[in-house]
Design an enzyme around this catalytic site. Sequence first.
Site, PDB file in Angstrom:
ATOM      1  N   TRP A 140      -2.278  -1.821  -2.679  1.00 42.73           N
ATOM      2  CA  TRP A 140      -3.739  -1.846  -2.869  1.00 42.73           C
ATOM      3  C   TRP A 140      -4.082  -1.499  -4.323  1.00 42.73           C
ATOM      4  O   TRP A 140      -5.026  -2.041  -4.894  1.00 42.73           O
ATOM      5  CB  TRP A 140      -4.394  -0.824  -1.917  1.00 42.73           C
ATOM      6  CG  TRP A 140      -5.884  -0.710  -2.085  1.00 42.73           C
ATOM      7  CD1 TRP A 140      -6.836  -1.443  -1.448  1.00 42.73           C
ATOM      8  CD2 TRP A 140      -6.595   0.180  -2.960  1.00 42.73           C
ATOM      9  NE1 TRP A 140      -8.084  -1.069  -1.860  1.00 42.73           N
ATOM     10  CE2 TRP A 140      -7.966  -0.072  -2.796  1.00 42.73           C
ATOM     11  CE3 TRP A 140      -6.218   1.178  -3.860  1.00 42.73           C
ATOM     12  CZ2 TRP A 140      -8.956   0.621  -3.481  1.00 42.73           C
ATOM     13  CZ3 TRP A 140      -7.195   1.865  -4.562  1.00 42.73           C
ATOM     14  CH2 TRP A 140      -8.546   1.586  -4.363  1.00 42.73           C
ATOM     15  N   HIS A 141      -3.274  -0.603  -4.918  1.00 38.48           N
ATOM     16  CA  HIS A 141      -3.579  -0.171  -6.283  1.00 38.48           C
ATOM     17  C   HIS A 141      -3.346  -1.261  -7.313  1.00 38.48           C
ATOM     18  O   HIS A 141      -3.943  -1.231  -8.389  1.00 38.48           O
ATOM     19  CB  HIS A 141      -2.752   1.066  -6.649  1.00 38.48           C
ATOM     20  CG  HIS A 141      -3.286   2.319  -6.044  1.00 38.48           C
ATOM     21  ND1 HIS A 141      -2.959   2.717  -4.770  1.00 38.48           N
ATOM     22  CD2 HIS A 141      -4.159   3.247  -6.509  1.00 38.48           C
ATOM     23  CE1 HIS A 141      -3.599   3.843  -4.489  1.00 38.48           C
ATOM     24  NE2 HIS A 141      -4.335   4.182  -5.520  1.00 38.48           N
ATOM     25  N   GLY A 142      -2.482  -2.186  -7.011  1.00 35.25           N
ATOM     26  CA  GLY A 142      -2.288  -3.245  -7.992  1.00 35.25           C
ATOM     27  C   GLY A 142      -1.111  -4.119  -7.654  1.00 35.25           C
ATOM     28  O   GLY A 142      -0.206  -3.725  -6.908  1.00 35.25           O
TER      29      GLY A 142
END
Lengths: 317, 483
Positions: free
Chosen positions: B325-327
């Site tokens: 989700w963060h990247g």
Amino acid sequence: MHRFLIKTLTFACAGCLLVLAIALIPGYLVSKLSKFNIKKDDTIVIFGHSHSECAYDDTLIPKLTNLSHSAESYFYTFQKVKKYLSQNPQITTVLIEFSNNQIAPKMDDWTWGYTYMSNMFPQYASFMGVSDFKVLAQHNSKYFMNCIGIAARSNLIKAVSFNYNYTGKTGGYFKIEGTKPLPATNPAGQHIKASPNESTISTTNIQYLRKIIDYCNGMHKNVFLIRSPQHPLYEYRSNEAEFSLIRQRYFSDIKFLDFNNFPLKNDEFADFGHLNYKGAIKYSTYIKQQIMNGMLAPPPTHSVKSFENRQLVTFNH
Amino acid sequence: MLFNSFGFGIFLIVVFALYWFVFNRKLQQQNLLLMAASYFFYACWDWRFLFLLIFSTLLDYFTGLKMYQAKSQKLRTFWLWLSITINLGFLGVFKYYNFFAASLAAVCANIGIHLNPLTLNVILPVGISFYTFHGLSYVIDVFKGRIKAERNFIDYSLFVSFFPLLVAGPIERATHLLPQVKAPRKFDYQEAINGLRQILWGLFKKAVIADQCADYANLIFANSAHYSGSTLVLGAIFFAFQIYCDFSGYSDMALGIARLFGFELLRNFAFPYFSRDMAEFWRRWHISLSSWFRDYLYIPLGGSKTGTWLKVRNTLIIFLVSGFWHGANWTFIIWGLLNALFILPSILLKTNRNHLEIVAKGKALPTAREFMQMVITFIQVIFAWIFFRADSVTQAFKYIGSIFSKSLFSVPQLDVSREQLLEVILLIITFIIVEWQGRESQYAIEKLTWLRRRGYRLAFYYTLIIVIFLFTGKEQQFIYFQF
């Protein structure tokens, strides 16, 4: 709501006053107590950016102090000149480096670009006038506000530590050992690498050079513009026509000592724009000799022509 | 328009004045104003992506209604999956497409097939991960019958786009925020003051601690090959404080701003660096995201009330997804995996709920055991942050490799003056002391019970203002805006 507004506004106003006091009081102290001293018997000073910073080894040139600082635009040099001239009455002669890249638009970035402004502004903010602040605020208001905080911090540290001494912190000869790989042969006539945009110049830098000259004249000093050696392949040499035009149009009243083509070998350059230690020794020794020969004698006793017209048997390769 | 910018200050004052003085008679007018202000705020980042935000809002609004009106479960399921597919589809295209294309090409290259994948030259719409999750939580809650579908588009739109939380959370739930959107709001003096105080603390964390640490962390990570092991450790510590103060500072400002308008948003941080184990850390770090994954992924998968292997599987899934989700980068996936590995022992040994209260509650200092537990947890967190911060997995491994060398025991050396370094270290130490003193509150300076006199508290606030003024350098983008 009424109570909230009154309390918040009172708190905010008191906060603003406090911040103002933190910004102004140390700034005032620095402006009044700062010391910009050079040796008592030094009567010649040179200001400029990294070109002159690396070119003039002032230990080899009697009575000369090199006060050049890398990446310094005339805007900040102006603040420095004011302090040095007012605190060192023995100075009789001011040399100002004037070379091709100092008319280039990148000087604007050196003046109000965040990286440069955040570095130079805190150093000289206390000595600036309202018009100087306006220049920065107009061109980069967002980061100018940030830099005010940085300047306040710098001044506060000076005030708290009672350290108002600027001597040795505003520039000086910078020794570079070695060299970057440069072309082995003299590339005269070769195509120069880059061509700066012809329609753009840094008018602010030129205006501040004029201000420096006017200030020096007002203080009755002998002023010279000087161009230290640049490698034939130095990219900014391509604006020579513009450079000459600006010099003739705005600075024709000031003698121009042009050592642009001073003969140096590749291994005497650190890179295209800067001399290394070997080059600086050679060039500084020559300058010493020229000063002794009366190069900086007050007008009209000595007329200086461009370097290319002079014969230098000693330095020929 | 960053929260710590002058422009945002003006925007906030104008919206606040209009909200309480001009549109204060009718709730719908207030909501309309906040919605318009939120869209304006978002357009200031990039007006083109405003259409994406509006489309995403319309999609979830209509699917919510359709689900609510649908008579059969099959139809309700259809609308739910339509919304999930389109929402995640957008996220996939904008955030993950290039990553998958490049990864596929790399895998194929390993088996001798050379692909030339088509990569999209698109910039990531700011806040897309956050507002997509807002929308998803809404449609899932409507599907599960936890909440009725919202009929008023303005109210729903405000729930999705409320400007304090639009670009970096906290990730709100419809069950928590929508009722607040629909309830009349009266100005509350105490809440407004509380909001301003939280904004001040958030600003201090961001502008002073995070941005100062960022300079050093960036310098060390950018030149990690040239630094000693001890300097690299220092770089990782600086990054740990940078990311905490950056994100929790942003969250504090968001919560504080929302309070000014009469809203209470979900708490996002609860002093995570005072955690005694990784399970506690994850209950205190980015709470709105971890609880989102817990409620919408971990529990539907069976959570911890399953067999051992399913527990392991579920934990790995939730942390890998969280990392992703963060990247779109393997560094985030490894960061997620590491955290899963750190937390798994406590889940398997059923010690993951040992520390529900804040450490040393009601006491001035922790016990030696608690202190050691905090130090060990902090070391684990820092170790994982190296992967989070590194540009690539290779750099992360090299960074860690260089830490564990002889130079680990040397004096850290940086190309900055000792005074500058000392200044930042002193700021961090002061910050830790204030956080420790205020750890039983919602945020560190909420109550300031350790400063008994009002005069002292005022002096403290003014000191914060002066320090913010003196230390504010170039505005640095909030780290979580890129997610």
